[in-house]
Design an enzyme around this catalytic site. Structure first.
Site, mmCIF file in Angstrom:
data_model
loop_
_atom_site.group_PDB
_atom_site.id
_atom_site.type_symbol
_atom_site.label_atom_id
_atom_site.label_comp_id
_atom_site.label_asym_id
_atom_site.label_seq_id
_atom_site.Cartn_x
_atom_site.Cartn_y
_atom_site.Cartn_z
ATOM 1 N N GLU A 161 1.118 -0.697 0.179
ATOM 2 C CA GLU A 161 -0.498 -0.278 0.039
ATOM 3 C C GLU A 161 0.454 1.418 -0.035
ATOM 4 O O GLU A 161 0.109 2.385 0.256
ATOM 5 C CB GLU A 161 -1.137 -0.102 1.504
ATOM 6 C CG GLU A 161 -1.576 -1.428 0.935
ATOM 7 C CD GLU A 161 -2.510 -1.325 2.573
ATOM 8 O OE1 GLU A 161 -2.506 -1.297 3.488
ATOM 9 O OE2 GLU A 161 -3.797 -2.566 2.114
ATOM 10 N N ASP A 191 -0.631 -5.586 9.031
ATOM 11 C CA ASP A 191 -1.356 -5.111 9.800
ATOM 12 C C ASP A 191 -0.964 -4.569 11.712
ATOM 13 O O ASP A 191 -0.977 -6.386 11.495
ATOM 14 C CB ASP A 191 -2.841 -5.464 9.699
ATOM 15 C CG ASP A 191 -3.266 -4.406 8.408
ATOM 16 O OD1 ASP A 191 -2.265 -3.944 7.962
ATOM 17 O OD2 ASP A 191 -4.574 -4.844 7.918
ATOM 18 N N HIS A 194 -0.209 0.257 10.488
ATOM 19 C CA HIS A 194 0.490 -1.121 10.326
ATOM 20 C C HIS A 194 2.232 -1.131 11.683
ATOM 21 O O HIS A 194 2.209 -0.256 12.225
ATOM 22 C CB HIS A 194 1.114 -0.646 8.874
ATOM 23 C CG HIS A 194 0.622 -1.142 7.622
ATOM 24 N ND1 HIS A 194 0.848 0.404 6.559
ATOM 25 C CD2 HIS A 194 -0.557 -1.195 7.409
ATOM 26 C CE1 HIS A 194 -0.405 -0.451 5.452
ATOM 27 N NE2 HIS A 194 -1.049 -1.507 6.462
#
Length: 603
Positions: A349, A373, A539
């Site tokens: 991401e 995550d 994260h």
């Protein structure tokens, strides 16, 4: 069976050579009996440090660290400048000054502004090395040039030819952090795409990279990956070889989609070709590939000198094309179809801040990092309510579920071992059997088409329990700048049925690490819940080992304050000037020191 595997030790990926450590022997400059009586002992100490560091430190590519010594000692400013010029020519990126005696502090000190610096003042009574250490430390502090003071606890005899254990520990802590600072300098962060789903970490702040890390930011649109796939701007022979390896060792797992939405085997085969191509292309975008020049693409062959990268993926890419999960998982791992090699650090991401956290861990330990995550805090009561099992052992106070969409390094399975226990090791220490175990413990599940409309393959594994690990995260705060969070703890294994129940409440096709932090009973570490509550972003990066102390060393060098950590006070090692900002409230002193000194590279 992987009976043998090529090991790519000594690989050169970047324009710059790896930095060397410069050892500065300083001496009392008075000729006529004083200097002459000290030169031999001083040079012997310098060589001792050089030999120790070269024996115990390795670069990320598996080569041993190299130390550089001048031909003579430094007795004054002229010799100090001569050594500066010598170090510059030799590519020195780390400075360690060594002396057993009194010297002229401001005349012999290292005045370079950007080189991380340490001084070892030999603890002996014949000559006042400690007096010089205090004097030169004061000079550095007065001039705004922080140093790490190294002074052994026990007095040594002047002819001792060994480095005490406490001095060894500080030398290694300093050198690991300092090498990380120097290796990062002038490299790039490669942003492939833009902001993913509004995640703040993928809003790339070039000032942060330039001012704090000495790096630059490079940008490539995701369509460049597609262009290279369609125009075959990659090594076609490597792709075919990679596909053979993938078919043999990358086992497919569950397909989470309802039967009416599942794609055919033929479609999956095309997706495999696509995602393996992505891995090769993103690697080439980062560090280049001379094979592309042979194919008539000289510009593309150069790469972006990128030590880290991020791939946006969601959603502009993944709504139409296969996701980047396989690409990210295999690049972050210590091996692929070519053999064992240094991991390529790629963030899911385009989370550039987590990429930096991963880079810190990698450079400090030379190991692969796990991107995850910080998904869920499971209290003991909640675990027992949904599973019927009352947590015990490490899990008795609750656990944190670390999980992301299949992009974690396959080393994260824990199938590598040290002394018979699960571990993550530098690539040159991994055996072919361990590579095979990592692959066997992983399944590549077809993407959930609700999340990833273009398909793809996500890695699925569960990290083995009992590994000491450190999770970390860089955050940017308006008006404050970057801050670092650190939490040392352990991976845990749950009973299989309990794992299944908890894991299936989210996407079970992704890799899971169950994490328990070390608790201190105060601050952010009062409880497992308070760690989750105080974590600053969605994260984290998972690094093998309890290495929070190394993160603290590195952060202080870069002038990045640490707002949350559970490292014991006796393990903390920071520049000596930090104590001038307070000796009781160490967290506050860290913030004040970093603010006063400012970013390392900001002019």
């Amino acid at each position: 069976m992987l009976n043998s595997i090529k090991v790519f030790r000594g690989e050169k990926r970047f324009v710059e050579d790896f930095p060397k450590i410069g050892i500065r022997p300083v001496v009392d400059g008075r000729y006529g009996g004083v200097r002459e009586s000290l030169e031999g002992q001083t040079m012997r100490l310098a060589r001792l440090v050089a030999e120790f560091l070269e024996q115990h430190l390795f670069l990320p590519n598996g080569e041993r660290v190299k130390c550089i010594l001048p031909d003579c000692c430094i007795g004054g400013v002229a010799e100090a400048r001569m050594v500066d010029e010598f170090f510059h020519r030799e590519g020195v990126g780390v400075s360690i000054t060594v002396t057993p005696c009194w010297c002229y502090g401001s005349e012999t000190m290292d005045m370079s502004r950007e080189l991380p610096k340490a001084v070892w003042g030999f603890n002996g009574t014949e000559r006042p090395g400690a007096v010089y250490l205090a004097a030169v430390s004061a000079a550095h502090n007065q001039k705004g040039l922080p140093i790490f003071k190294i002074y052994g606890q026990d007095v040594q005899d002047k002819d001792d030819n060994f480095i005490p254990e406490d001095v060894q520990e500080k030398l290694l802590k300093f050198a690991r952090g300092a090498l990380a600072v120097s290796i990062m300098k002038n490299k790039s962060y490669l942003a492939i795409g833009s902001v993913s789903m509004g995640i703040a970490g993928s809003i790339v702040d070039a000032d942060f990279f330039e001012d704090y890390l000495g790096m630059r930011v490079e940008y490539v649109d995701m369509t460049e990956v597609l262009r290279r796939i369609e125009e075959k701007i990659y090594d076609e022979e490597e792709l075919e070889r990679a596909l053979v390896w993938v078919r043999k060792y990358c086992k497919e797992g569950m397909d989470p989609n309802p039967p009416e939405k599942r794609v055919s085997a033929e479609v999956k085969e095309k997706v495999w070709r696509f995602v393996v191509s992505m891995a090769i292309i993103v690697r080439d975008l980062m560090v280049g590939n001379p094979k592309l020049k042979e194919k008539g693409f000289p510009e593309e062959s150069l790469g972006h000198n990128a030590i880290i990268a991020g791939f946006q993926g969601q959603r502009h890419w993944t709504d139409h094309f296969p996701n980047g999960d396989f690409m990210e998982a295999i690049l972050n791992s210590s091996f692929d179809w070519n053999g064992l090699r240094e991991p390529y650090i790629v963030a899911t991401e385009n989370d550039c801040l987590n990429a930096v956290s991963m880079l810190f861990g990698h450079l400090l330990t030379n190991t692969a990092q796990i991107f995850a995550d910080v998904r869920t805090y499971w209290s003991p009561r909640a675990i027992e309510r949904v599973s019927g099992w009352k947590p015990e052992g490490l899990a008795s106070e609750g656990i944190i579920h670390l999980i992301n969409s299949g992009a974690a390094a396959l080393d994260g399975t824990g199938e590598e071992e040290l002394n018979g226990k699960p571990a993550i090791k530098p690539f040159w220490e991994i055996t072919p059997e361990e590579v095979e175990k990592c692959l066997e413990a992983t399944r590549f599940c077809y993407a959930n088409l609700g999340y990833f409309r273009g398909g793809g393959f996500s890695s699925q594994f569960t990290t083995r329990g009992g590994m000491p690990v450190t999770i970390s995260r860089i955050n940017l705060v308006k008006g404050l700048g970057p801050v670092l969070q650190i939490a040392e703890g352990y991976t845990v294994e749950l009973p299989p049925q309990v794992h299944k129940i908890l894991n299936e409440r989210t996407d079970p096709t992704w890799p899971t690490t169950w994490f328990v932090p070390k608790l201190t009973g105060k601050g952010a570490f009062r409880s497992v819940y308070s760690v989750m509550e105080n974590w600053g972003a969605n994260h984290c990066s998972i690094c093998y080992g309890h290495v929070g102390d190394l993160f603290l060393v590195l952060a202080s060098m870069l002038r990045i304050p640490v707002n949350m950590h559970n490292v014991e006070e006796e393990r903390i090692f920071r520049p000596s000037v930090w104590s001038a900002f307070g000796t009781e409230d160490l967290e506050g002193a860290d913030f004040r020191a970093c603010k006063t000194l400012g970013p390392l590279y900001k002019k």
